[in-house]
Design a protein around this motif. Structure first.
Motif, PDB file in Angstrom:
ATOM      1  N   ASN A 161      -2.539  11.580  -2.831  1.00  0.00           N
ATOM      2  CA  ASN A 161      -2.004  10.040  -2.332  1.00  0.00           C
ATOM      3  C   ASN A 161      -3.148   8.853  -2.144  1.00  0.00           C
ATOM      4  O   ASN A 161      -3.294   7.833  -2.743  1.00  0.00           O
ATOM      5  N   SER A 162      -4.602   9.826  -2.281  1.00  0.00           N
ATOM      6  CA  SER A 162      -5.694   9.003  -2.325  1.00  0.00           C
ATOM      7  C   SER A 162      -6.431   9.123  -3.361  1.00  0.00           C
ATOM      8  O   SER A 162      -7.076   8.459  -4.216  1.00  0.00           O
TER       9      SER A 162
ATOM     10  N   LYS B 295       0.368   4.107  -2.941  1.00  0.00           N
ATOM     11  CA  LYS B 295       0.139   5.896  -2.619  1.00  0.00           C
ATOM     12  C   LYS B 295       1.430   6.195  -3.482  1.00  0.00           C
ATOM     13  O   LYS B 295       0.862   7.532  -3.197  1.00  0.00           O
TER      14      LYS B 295
ATOM     15  N   SER C 277       0.621  -0.619  -0.168  1.00  0.00           N
ATOM     16  CA  SER C 277      -0.173   0.169   0.050  1.00  0.00           C
ATOM     17  C   SER C 277       0.710   1.287   0.441  1.00  0.00           C
ATOM     18  O   SER C 277       0.625   2.116  -0.463  1.00  0.00           O
ATOM     19  N   GLU C 278       2.087   1.422   0.337  1.00  0.00           N
ATOM     20  CA  GLU C 278       2.701   2.386   0.712  1.00  0.00           C
ATOM     21  C   GLU C 278       3.671   2.866  -1.035  1.00  0.00           C
ATOM     22  O   GLU C 278       3.458   3.821  -0.850  1.00  0.00           O
TER      23      GLU C 278
END
Length: 89
Positions: free
Chosen positions: A19-20, A9, A5-6
């Motif tokens: 980032n979203s 992002k 997930s990092e």
């Protein structure tokens, strides 16, 4: 796993608006390009992996469809993402 997930992002932050921002065409194209690069390296080491080869071809098709959509809707955004990702020579 190669894509946590990092990392997502980071990709969305760099190519999207935030980032979203997972829905914009630019962020999706960037994510597909990252996955395509990873699968290409896998295919170099495992030439007989037909399942991965099929997945790679499907991803390239999805990216091509998104780029065609972006080209139709806004040519400047298309040119910007192609230049940022280095997709054309």
């Amino acid at each position: 796993m190669y894509l946590d997930s990092e990392k997502k992002k980071e990709i969305f932050g760099k190519y999207g608006t935030s980032n979203s921002d997972t829905g914009s065409a630019e962020s999706q194209v960037a994510l597909f390009s990252y996955r395509i690069a990873h699968l290409t390296e896998h295919m170099r080491a495992n030439r007989k992996d037909h399942t991965t080869e099929r997945s790679l071809v499907k991803l390239v098709g999805k990216r091509r469809a998104l780029l065609n959509y972006l080209k139709r809707k806004d040519i400047e955004r298309y040119r910007a993402i192609v230049k940022a990702l280095g997709l054309r020579k």
